[in-house]
Design an enzyme around this catalytic site. Sequence first.
Site: not given
Ligand code: DGL
Length: 262
Positions: A75-77, A189, A191
């Site tokens: 997860c990047n966040t 992200c 996703h």
């Molecule tokens: N998949 C996540 C990312 O890479 C974050 C998605 C989310 O929960 O907002 O940032």
Amino acid sequence: MLDARPILFFDSGVGGLSILAPTRRAVPQAPIVYVADSAGFPYGVKDEAEIAGRVPALLGRLAERYAPRLIVIACNTASTIALAAVRYALDIPIVGTVPAIKPAAALSRTRTIGVLGTAATVRQAYVDDLAARFAADCHVIRHGSAALVTLAEAKLRGETVAPATVRDAVAPMLASPGADKLDTVALACTHFPLLADELALAFGPGVTFVDGGPGIARRVADLTRGQSFARTTPDVAVFTGAIGAGLEETLAKHGFGQCIPL
Ligand code: DGL
């Protein structure tokens, strides 16, 4: 002796599956525990303090429960906000997922690249730093989208994603000054690679996408080189909250024999 310790993948939802796929190809025999923090989803609209408090605490609990050999924060966040704190707290290798600005800049001919992530990711100093180090001669256009996260989750639950909704979500990036020269976009992200076909339609044929998946697979292979792997139970997907209807089928296709609550 064969080693049954899993590699633990962590994301707010199912985005981490985009990172898991290349890692499975690199270390197919590795047992995997996939954790979706569905109780905390979505991360991208939360503030830094909430992510910085939640992620290290949850990963501490998960490390105790599953005794992984390695954790991938898919997860990047979570990575751009909490990677350092998680590494500080846990005594096992932690692989983070950070925006693929370096490969994007290396590919770009027009020297105009996009960073498409969550709102929380694209405003991080971590991203300023990557851009300054690896893309100093590029025009970097950042855009945060919560809609694309929701659409990726819906797609993996088996819902149809209308191309127009993806087009609308990226429209502000395409309308930014200088965006006519955009030739490479870092999907920042996890996703978003799950919407690769829809994004390709929305951006058109002149734009190439890069993401962190291949680099993470190489890193995991390096860190586990020489280790043995034993899969003693089916791979498990763990949810901290609700398990969305339709997800079990998708997770089965990704090799998870069971989905369970934490
Ligand atoms: N998949 C996540 C990312 O890479 C974050 C998605 C989310 O929960 O907002 O940032």
